[in-house]
Design a protein around this motif. Structure first.
Motif: not given
Length: 275
Positions: A151-170
């Motif tokens: 993902x670091x080389x090619x890029x992508x989307x990861x799911x990240x926890x926040x205080x409001x719930x999980x979000x998708x981060x590019x």
């Protein structure tokens, strides 16, 4: 998350209050306090010490100006007119509170030692336990995000926890270890305000600890392309050298084909790593 969203807690206190049976007078029902004969009701007595006159609380009535005989003292408070009372008090913790903040509860403190004035206020000092997931600095939140190598080389989307719930981060291609991403307004709400802090993602590139022979071959090919080091297979080097002399157009196609193959293999490696 209680400190982030706010919560109502219940605490137990034992403030000093007026004795209910005697109404804070210290005397039994029907009995009266007698004016102190020493201070004549002033509560202060004058003493002479080495040529000086010193005024102090009257020792006879303890500065109250009146006294109660032993038989007339209230049995509940022993004539003091004050007792400690156990109370259970609800307290509203505001959203965004942090350690060291004080919450005020009016009229829940001690009553005055003398007289019949109102009770004071109660101040509760807040202590927020640290989170196992996030770090907090003021209204901002920090999180260590593990990024797979592919993902670091090619890029992508990861799911990240926040205080409001999980979000998708590019994740953009080519991110480096230690890079930081900012998620606006994903932090803690500011106390007595509609504003919010931000969440910061500290990127940690996750390297594989074991590689298959195929994966190792792909990494070695990529290393050879990036650094210009000779490849480990001489036969392949000879074949590629011969093909590259056939013409600039053919050499360009071979280079493009190699990078396309590398990208495709890395994407397959990424899918396998995600599983």
């Amino acid at each position: 998350m209680e400190a982030v969203n706010g919560v109502q807690k219940t605490i137990t206190i034992t403030p000093v209050v007026h004795c209910e049976p005697c109404g804070g007078q210290g005397a039994k029902k029907g009995a009266k306090r007698k004016t102190c004969r020493t201070c004549r009701g002033t509560g202060q007595a004058m003493f002479k010490m080495g040529g000086f006159h010193v005024q102090q609380p009257c020792p006879e009535c303890s500065g109250e100006g009146s006294s109660i005989s032993s038989k007339d003292k209230c049995s509940a408070c022993q004539g003091r007119g004050r007792v400690r009372e156990r109370k259970t008090v609800p307290i509203d913790i505001p959203a965004g509170c942090d350690s060291g903040m004080r919450v005020k509860i009016s009229d829940m403190g001690d009553v005055p030692a003398d007289g019949h004035g109102p009770a004071g206020d109660l101040y509760v000092k807040v202590r927020v336990l640290p989170s196992k997931t996030f770090r907090r600095k003021g209204s901002d939140i920090y999180y260590d995000l593990q990024v797979p190598l592919t993902t670091a080389i090619l890029g992508g989307t990861l799911r990240v926890p926040t205080v409001d719930g999980d979000v998708e981060v590019n994740i953009k291609p080519g991110v480096q270890p230690g890079d930081e991403l900012r998620l606006r307004t994903k932090g803690v709400r500011k106390v007595n305000s509609t504003g919010r802090g931000d969440q910061y993602l500290n990127l940690n590139v996750k390297l594989p600890t074991e590689l298959t022979s195929k994966q190792r071959e792909l990494v070695e090919q990529l290393d050879a392309e990036l650094t210009g080091k000779p490849r480990s297979d001489p036969a392949k080097e000879s074949t590629e050298s011969t093909e590259s002399t056939d013409g600039s157009e053919q050499g360009t196609k071979e280079k493009d084909g190699f990078f396309s193959r590398i990208k495709k293999d890395f994407e397959n490696f990424k899918k396998h790593d995600d599983k």
